[in-house]
Design a protein around this motif. Structure first.
Motif, mmCIF file in Angstrom:
data_model
loop_
_atom_site.group_PDB
_atom_site.id
_atom_site.type_symbol
_atom_site.label_atom_id
_atom_site.label_comp_id
_atom_site.label_asym_id
_atom_site.label_seq_id
_atom_site.Cartn_x
_atom_site.Cartn_y
_atom_site.Cartn_z
ATOM 1 N N PRO A 143 0.810 -1.225 0.000
ATOM 2 C CA PRO A 143 0.000 0.000 0.000
ATOM 3 C C PRO A 143 0.844 1.276 0.000
ATOM 4 N N LEU A 144 1.910 1.300 0.778
ATOM 5 C CA LEU A 144 2.725 2.510 0.863
ATOM 6 C C LEU A 144 3.557 2.711 -0.399
ATOM 7 N N GLU A 145 3.972 1.623 -1.036
ATOM 8 C CA GLU A 145 4.676 1.759 -2.320
ATOM 9 C C GLU A 145 3.747 2.353 -3.375
ATOM 10 N N TYR A 146 2.504 1.882 -3.377
ATOM 11 C CA TYR A 146 1.562 2.432 -4.353
ATOM 12 C C TYR A 146 1.265 3.892 -4.047
ATOM 13 N N MET A 147 1.088 4.217 -2.781
ATOM 14 C CA MET A 147 0.825 5.603 -2.395
ATOM 15 C C MET A 147 1.957 6.513 -2.862
ATOM 16 N N THR A 148 3.196 6.044 -2.717
ATOM 17 C CA THR A 148 4.341 6.834 -3.168
ATOM 18 C C THR A 148 4.304 7.042 -4.678
ATOM 19 N N SER A 149 3.998 5.991 -5.434
ATOM 20 C CA SER A 149 3.958 6.117 -6.896
ATOM 21 C C SER A 149 2.859 7.090 -7.324
ATOM 22 N N TRP A 150 1.710 7.077 -6.619
ATOM 23 C CA TRP A 150 0.627 7.992 -6.971
ATOM 24 C C TRP A 150 0.989 9.438 -6.602
ATOM 25 N N ARG A 151 1.631 9.605 -5.475
ATOM 26 C CA ARG A 151 2.073 10.951 -5.079
ATOM 27 C C ARG A 151 3.058 11.520 -6.097
ATOM 28 N N TYR A 180 3.302 10.662 -9.227
ATOM 29 C CA TYR A 180 2.557 10.970 -10.449
ATOM 30 C C TYR A 180 1.862 12.327 -10.330
ATOM 31 N N CYS A 181 1.170 12.559 -9.214
ATOM 32 C CA CYS A 181 0.468 13.826 -9.001
ATOM 33 C C CYS A 181 1.450 14.997 -8.986
ATOM 34 N N ALA A 182 2.594 14.801 -8.328
ATOM 35 C CA ALA A 182 3.603 15.853 -8.272
ATOM 36 C C ALA A 182 4.163 16.136 -9.662
ATOM 37 N N SER A 183 4.385 15.091 -10.443
ATOM 38 C CA SER A 183 4.904 15.267 -11.801
ATOM 39 C C SER A 183 3.941 16.089 -12.642
ATOM 40 N N THR A 184 2.665 15.788 -12.510
ATOM 41 C CA THR A 184 1.655 16.531 -13.257
ATOM 42 C C THR A 184 1.653 18.001 -12.852
ATOM 43 N N LEU A 185 1.720 18.260 -11.556
ATOM 44 C CA LEU A 185 1.737 19.642 -11.073
ATOM 45 C C LEU A 185 2.994 20.379 -11.525
ATOM 46 N N LEU A 186 4.122 19.693 -11.544
ATOM 47 C CA LEU A 186 5.367 20.321 -11.993
ATOM 48 C C LEU A 186 5.266 20.782 -13.441
ATOM 49 N N PHE A 236 11.224 11.701 -4.982
ATOM 50 C CA PHE A 236 10.990 11.973 -6.395
ATOM 51 C C PHE A 236 12.156 11.479 -7.251
ATOM 52 N N LYS A 237 13.376 11.720 -6.801
ATOM 53 C CA LYS A 237 14.542 11.278 -7.573
ATOM 54 C C LYS A 237 14.650 9.759 -7.573
ATOM 55 N N ARG A 238 14.297 9.129 -6.459
ATOM 56 C CA ARG A 238 14.368 7.663 -6.395
ATOM 57 C C ARG A 238 13.396 7.025 -7.398
ATOM 58 N N VAL A 239 12.238 7.634 -7.572
ATOM 59 C CA VAL A 239 11.219 7.068 -8.454
ATOM 60 C C VAL A 239 11.454 7.430 -9.917
ATOM 61 N N THR A 240 11.814 8.675 -10.194
ATOM 62 C CA THR A 240 11.905 9.144 -11.586
ATOM 63 C C THR A 240 13.323 9.238 -12.129
ATOM 64 N N THR A 261 15.619 15.031 -9.918
ATOM 65 C CA THR A 261 15.077 15.873 -8.859
ATOM 66 C C THR A 261 13.862 16.595 -9.456
ATOM 67 N N PRO A 262 12.964 17.131 -8.630
ATOM 68 C CA PRO A 262 11.804 17.841 -9.181
ATOM 69 C C PRO A 262 12.198 18.981 -10.123
ATOM 70 N N GLY A 263 13.233 19.754 -9.736
ATOM 71 C CA GLY A 263 13.678 20.863 -10.580
ATOM 72 C C GLY A 263 14.210 20.384 -11.921
ATOM 73 N N MET A 264 15.002 19.312 -11.904
ATOM 74 C CA MET A 264 15.534 18.750 -13.156
ATOM 75 C C MET A 264 14.401 18.226 -14.034
ATOM 76 N N PHE A 265 13.440 17.545 -13.414
ATOM 77 C CA PHE A 265 12.314 16.988 -14.155
ATOM 78 C C PHE A 265 11.553 18.097 -14.889
ATOM 79 N N LYS A 266 11.308 19.192 -14.193
ATOM 80 C CA LYS A 266 10.572 20.314 -14.779
ATOM 81 C C LYS A 266 11.353 20.924 -15.944
#
Length: 308
Positions: A245-253, A255-261, A287-291, A294-299
């Motif tokens: 459950p917590l792994e899925y929650m992290t992946s969804w978070r 995803y949502c953060a990526s969309t907002l970025l 974020f860096k572990r999953v994608t 870093t969020p700034g680099m991703f954006k």
């Protein structure tokens, strides 16, 4: 807001193309496949479809819809004895948004469409679907689904002002309703979050995570949402989704953060807070572990891609 609504909350379809194809017997088309989502609605007549992943040919009847979600090759024809023509050669017969070809016999009419999905939405949706969906007339259909198909038929037969924009929106609606029909058809084996969203118990936990990713969810609180004991919930969740459950929650978070970025001017610290992270450092690390970014680099990387 459920996962599918969030995924389609902003425009996700790009490079939408459509064709009204009238194929008169004998006829046949062969395609090497394309890296796009492709759907075909059989308006009238019938056909046979084969793809490398199918053990048996699929018989298509008037009213059927099929969707190809991978770039697999396929063949579609009126009879197995018909000569197959490369799709590139068929395309040469195009006049505007229509193509007429074949031997002059009985005609099968299709509305064929293809589109690209925004990568984030594509991965989240297509990863839980089979590469080929065949929706027969009446199977999981709703009145609204039928209305969309009728509107597509009208928009492509007599295109009016703004037809391209209208068809693009209808593609998006068609895709959503096709997924609804797929989810509602018990003959299909679901996987990933789609399987959990179809489960009588787990759907309540999945809906809770999707609706409020910023909440401090625990396995205990999610188990309560599902009306299950902690141990039974955790085991069932891992068995169906392949994630805790917590792994899925992290992946969804993420995803949502990526969309907002990509869609929001909000600073990264605010996005971190909206997606459940108390500090920028914690957000950056996850974020860096999953994608891999870093969020700034991703954006920055995605803004550069869009500018090209």
């Amino acid at each position: 807001m459920d996962a599918l609504s969030k995924i389609f909350a902003a425009p996700r379809i790009r490079e939408a193309k459509f064709t009204r194809l009238e194929a008169s017997a004998p006829w046949g088309i062969v395609s090497p496949g394309e890296p796009v989502v492709k759907f075909v609605h059989v308006v009238s007549g019938s056909a046979v479809l084969t793809t490398p992943g199918q053990a048996l040919p699929t018989r298509l009847e008037s009213g059927d819809v099929f969707i190809l979600l991978a770039d697999a090759a396929y063949q579609i024809f009126d009879d197995e004895r018909s000569v197959l023509i490369d799709c590139v050669d068929v395309e040469r017969a195009r006049v505007g948004d229509g193509i007429k070809f074949g031997g002059g016999g009985a005609t099968t009419t299709f509305i064929s469409g293809s589109f690209e999905m925004e990568p984030l939405g594509r991965n989240y949706v297509l990863d839980v679907l089979p590469p080929f969906l065949h929706l027969t007339k009446g199977a999981g259909r709703t009145e609204s689904f039928a209305t969309i198909l009728n509107m597509l038929a009208l928009e492509t037969s007599v295109p009016g002002l703004g037809a391209d924009a209208a068809v693009t929106r209808l593609f998006e609606l068609l895709f959503i309703h096709a997924l609804r029909a797929y989810v509602g058809d018990d003959r299909h084996q679901k996987r990933g979050w789609l399987a959990a969203a179809s489960d009588d118990r787990l759907k309540f936990a999945i809906e809770a995570i999707h609706a409020d990713p910023a909440k401090d969810w625990t396995v205990d609180s999610l188990a309560r949402a599902a009306g299950m004991s902690r141990s039974a919930f955790a085991a069932r969740f891992k068995n169906i989704l392949g994630q805790t459950p917590l792994e899925y929650m992290t992946s969804w978070r993420v995803y949502c953060a990526s969309t907002l970025l990509l869609t929001s001017p909000a600073p990264i610290s605010e996005i971190a807070h909206k997606t459940g992270y108390a500090s920028d450092a914690a957000f950056n690390k996850v974020f860096k572990r999953v994608t891999g970014y870093t969020p700034g680099m991703f954006k920055r990387v995605n803004e550069t891609r869009e500018a090209r």
